[in-house]
Scaffold this motif. Structure first.
Motif, PDB file in Angstrom:
ATOM      1  N   GLU A 164       0.830  -1.198   0.000  1.00  0.00           N
ATOM      2  CA  GLU A 164       0.000   0.000   0.000  1.00  0.00           C
ATOM      3  C   GLU A 164       0.862   1.244   0.000  1.00  0.00           C
ATOM      4  O   GLU A 164       2.034   1.218   0.398  1.00  0.00           O
ATOM      5  N   VAL A 166       0.155   5.017   1.613  1.00  0.00           N
ATOM      6  CA  VAL A 166      -0.756   5.841   2.400  1.00  0.00           C
ATOM      7  C   VAL A 166      -0.734   7.264   1.856  1.00  0.00           C
ATOM      8  O   VAL A 166       0.335   7.867   1.707  1.00  0.00           O
ATOM      9  N   ASP A 169      -3.489  10.113   6.718  1.00  0.00           N
ATOM     10  CA  ASP A 169      -3.920   9.406   7.922  1.00  0.00           C
ATOM     11  C   ASP A 169      -4.138  10.451   9.004  1.00  0.00           C
ATOM     12  O   ASP A 169      -3.181  11.052   9.506  1.00  0.00           O
ATOM     13  N   ARG A 174      -8.357   7.391   7.176  1.00  0.00           N
ATOM     14  CA  ARG A 174      -7.087   6.896   6.628  1.00  0.00           C
ATOM     15  C   ARG A 174      -7.303   6.504   5.181  1.00  0.00           C
ATOM     16  O   ARG A 174      -8.121   5.628   4.872  1.00  0.00           O
ATOM     17  N   CYS A 175      -6.566   7.129   4.264  1.00  0.00           N
ATOM     18  CA  CYS A 175      -6.707   6.897   2.831  1.00  0.00           C
ATOM     19  C   CYS A 175      -5.428   6.275   2.293  1.00  0.00           C
ATOM     20  O   CYS A 175      -4.334   6.806   2.518  1.00  0.00           O
ATOM     21  N   ALA A 176      -5.576   5.160   1.583  1.00  0.00           N
ATOM     22  CA  ALA A 176      -4.412   4.494   1.004  1.00  0.00           C
ATOM     23  C   ALA A 176      -4.797   3.853  -0.321  1.00  0.00           C
ATOM     24  O   ALA A 176      -5.968   3.498  -0.540  1.00  0.00           O
ATOM     25  N   GLN A 178      -4.220   0.460  -2.099  1.00  0.00           N
ATOM     26  CA  GLN A 178      -3.857  -0.854  -1.573  1.00  0.00           C
ATOM     27  C   GLN A 178      -4.006  -1.939  -2.623  1.00  0.00           C
ATOM     28  O   GLN A 178      -4.836  -1.825  -3.529  1.00  0.00           O
TER      29      GLN A 178
END
Length: 250
Positions: A164, A166, A169, A174-176, A178
């Motif tokens: 992932e 990121v 966060d 929390r945005c990633a 992935q």
């Protein structure tokens, strides 16, 4: 299966609807410096603490202040520049991810009609003081870039991503970007919600009641606070994935 905990169903929008479908809801773009007076959207999920939708707007310049919520966005098509209050700017193109957290101040300059999937969230304490910068990941890194490890422990343990990147966060979520490999994974009722846009790959998501959705490139799914079910990942799936904290008054 019998459970003592109430679970909540997923909400799904297929790729055709996300990428090309009609957007029936008209949204005022005030305040406007110049350009299109309205945007248009289709709501996927609307509940306490989260609003998930597909949105489009024609060219224009729009100042914005994020004083009520944060925003996570995946750009489907179009071109625009996002400029923070301090002058930092990001070029938005198809495939890029931009996060405008609670406390952000800046300007949109849309040059070519933007279509996006976006999530508004209500942040949870502790808040960050002062004006907040945007967070950005360019399309080349979202669509085909090598994602890096280690994976943060905060990611749900049901099927840890194999890799992932990121993007953000914080108290908004929390945005990633992935990737998860093939397999069948069970997820118990989660504390917190997850919102996903599928970049590539194929999977089936099945709720506790047996309702299932076929995830393919371009589809979007909301897994609300308390969702439980099964993932059947057939080919490695790459997603823009936003996790949010549990709803305080749940």
């Amino acid at each position: 299966m019998t459970t003592n905990q109430t679970t909540h169903p997923s909400v799904f929008l297929d790729a055709t609807a996300v990428l090309d479908g009609p957007l029936p809801v008209e949204i005022s773009m005030e305040p406007i410096r110049h350009g299109a007076p309205f945007a248009y959207e289709r709501v996927l999920y609307d509940a306490a603490g989260a609003f998930f939708a597909v949105w489009a707007c024609d060219a224009g310049v729009y100042p914005r202040v994020k004083d009520k919520r944060g925003s996570f966005m995946y750009i489907i098509s179009g071109e625009a520049t996002i400029t923070d209050e301090d002058g930092t700017s990001h070029e938005l193109t198809a495939g890029s991810v931009i996060v405008l957290p609670y406390g952000w101040v800046g300007t949109w300059d849309i040059r070519e009609t933007i279509r996006k999937v976006y999530l508004h969230t209500t942040p949870v304490p502790p808040y960050r003081a002062g004006v907040q910068p945007s967070a950005f990941l360019a399309a080349v890194d979202v669509l085909g870039g090598d994602l890096h490890a280690p994976v943060a422990a905060r990611v749900a343990s049901w099927a840890p991503p194999v890799a992932e990147t990121v993007v953000f966060d914080g108290p908004d979520g929390r945005c990633a970007v992935q990737e998860r490999g093939p397999g069948v994974f069970r997820r118990a009722a989660a504390e917190g919600a997850s919102y996903l846009y599928v970049i590539s790959g194929e999977a089936t998501v099945t709720d506790e009641d047996g309702t299932s959705h076929e995830l393919t490139a371009g589809s979007a799914v909301a897994l609300p606070d308390g969702w439980a079910g099964t993932w059947d990942i057939r080919t490695t799936i790459r997603t823009v994935h936003v996790d949010t904290a549990p709803i305080a008054d749940k």
